[in-house]
Design an enzyme around this catalytic site. Structure first.
Site, mmCIF file in Angstrom:
data_model
loop_
_atom_site.group_PDB
_atom_site.id
_atom_site.type_symbol
_atom_site.label_atom_id
_atom_site.label_comp_id
_atom_site.label_asym_id
_atom_site.label_seq_id
_atom_site.Cartn_x
_atom_site.Cartn_y
_atom_site.Cartn_z
ATOM 1 C CG HIS A 121 -1.936 0.994 1.336
ATOM 2 N ND1 HIS A 121 -1.685 2.312 1.666
ATOM 3 C CD2 HIS A 121 -3.287 0.908 1.173
ATOM 4 C CE1 HIS A 121 -2.808 2.991 1.697
ATOM 5 N NE2 HIS A 121 -3.798 2.165 1.387
ATOM 6 C CG ASP A 198 0.495 -2.004 6.057
ATOM 7 O OD1 ASP A 198 -0.431 -2.032 6.899
ATOM 8 O OD2 ASP A 198 0.344 -1.545 4.910
ATOM 9 C CD GLN A 201 -6.721 -4.413 4.454
ATOM 10 O OE1 GLN A 201 -7.675 -5.119 4.792
ATOM 11 N NE2 GLN A 201 -6.866 -3.146 4.095
ATOM 12 C CE LYS A 224 -7.305 0.010 6.434
ATOM 13 N NZ LYS A 224 -8.167 0.329 5.279
ATOM 14 C CB CYS A 361 -3.708 3.314 -1.649
ATOM 15 S SG CYS A 361 -4.868 4.654 -1.353
#
Length: 406
Positions: A121, A198, A201, A224, A361
């Protein structure tokens, strides 16, 4: 897992969009919020609204207890060793930028390497581009396999003794690829490199144990994972955070201020300048309670069934391209032949089905896929096989519509 009972706890799902019952398939962008999270934020503002840490009055004490109590819940949620390792931020983007500015720019020099992948991302790509430009370090990419996965052999070949930082997404927001973070962290550490993950997700969809992963930094966002927008987390190993300077200066993060010099509070507060996101932290604590009540393992299993079911159903549609590996997290990214993804998303929206269309993104990944944009359906604990069936029916209607047009 009683998905019907879970859905009852999300008020926004009980509406019609364009005359159809809403099918929300955009949870990778942001998840919906259960009633207990909405109630927790509402109760904070109704009963406990005050600034934290400073006041000795009752409301200030209550607010501080809730804010720091939320930090402890996050610590347990990711199995950090101490609340000193849990920094509240605005979200994953801010968390990664904090590491890139405060750690990478202070440590890197010409000849050093930062290793990432083409699937990142922008939030886990641009900060490293900028860090490389500022320090003279080289930015290197681990190549992707044909299905959008990463080979550990390629990781070993790309990461060298000159590598100082490895930054990688836990789960791709486009491909659904679940990266072997623990094994990649081992390779990074064998080369004395720092591992940044990261987890935007990852944390909402699976158990995350930062001690087991042994990563040095892990970033994720509350919005999220059923929490409000504007609250996120940076986990960092304490010894690394101790070395780092704050990136924002002002109230809350100071210890002693003189006319020409100042000192900082201890961890974690030295990274939380200004009035923090108190209501967001309260909402995040409620969201963690909600997810723990259901069970992250149950959520992962449910989403895996949905992903498998979706892949099976999409194979029945002629002229559809699905991107990413066969085994994936709970999202599918696709294109219909001769139909722009924005057009497909518009037709689906007319049917009450919310999907995302665009480059997500991840423009370098779009170039790797040789497309300008894709459509993406992403699932969460409140989605059902009936939602998938509605999506498939909507895609068939899209094909029919554009077949008639052309």
């Amino acid at each position: 897992m009683d998905v019907k009972a879970i859905r009852e706890q999300f008020p926004i799902l009980h509406q019609k969009v364009n005359g159809h019952p809403l099918v929300y398939l955009d949870s990778s962008a942001t998840s919906q919020k259960p009633q207990q999270v909405i109630d927790a934020v509402d109760a904070y503002y109704r009963e406990n609204n005050s600034n934290v840490h400073r006041g000795v009055h009752t409301l200030g004490s209550r607010a501080t207890d809730q804010y720091e109590g939320a930090r402890e819940k996050v610590r347990k949620f990711i199995n950090a060793n101490s609340t000193a390792e849990v920094i509240f931020t605005r979200g994953t983007t801010t968390s990664i930028n904090t590491v890139a500015y405060s750690y990478a720019r202070a440590k890197l020099k010409e000849g050093d390497e930062i290793v990432i992948t083409p699937m990142e991302h922008h939030s886990n790509l641009i900060p490293w581009q900028q860090a490389a430009k500022a320090t003279g370090a080289a930015l290197k990419y681990i190549p992707l396999q044909h299905d959008g996965t990463v080979s550990l052999d390629d990781v070993r070949e790309t990461v060298t003794k000159n590598t100082k930082m490895v930054a990688m997404t836990h789960v791709s927001n486009v491909l659904g690829t679940v990266n072997p973070i623990k094994e990649i962290t081992d390779i990074a550490h064998e080369n004395d490199a720092v591992m940044v993950v990261d987890g935007a997700q990852g944390a909402p969809h699976m158990k995350v144990d930062v001690n087991d992963l042994n990563c040095d930094f892990y970033a994720f966002s509350g919005h999220k994972m059923c929490a409000p927008t504007g609250i996120g987390v940076l986990y960092g190993k304490q010894e690394l955070l101790e070395e780092m300077e704050p990136v924002e200066f002002g109230g809350e993060m100071i210890d002693l201020v003189n006319l020409y010099d100042s000192t900082w509070k201890e961890l974690p507060w030295k990274f939380e300048g200004g009035t923090p996101i108190i209501a967001g932290a309260v909402g995040l604590a409620a969201a963690i309670d909600f997810l723990n009540e259901i069970g992250l393992d149950n959520i992962t299993a449910h989403e895996q069934k949905l992903a498998d079911y979706t892949m099976e159903k999409l194979r029945t549609i002629d002229g559809i391209s699905v991107y990413g590996p066969e085994k994936r997290a709970a999202l599918v990214t696709f294109n219909l032949d001769d139909v722009h993804p924005h057009d497909a998303a518009t037709v689906l929206d007319a049917e009450g089905i919310a999907v995302r269309a665009g480059h997500h993104c991840a423009q370098p990944l779009m170039k790797w896929l040789e497309v300008s944009a894709t459509a993406r359906a992403s699932f969460y604990l409140y989605n059902t096989e009936e939602d998938v069936d509605r999506l498939v029916a909507g895609l068939l209607k899209t094909k029919e519509y554009f077949g008639d047009v052309f």
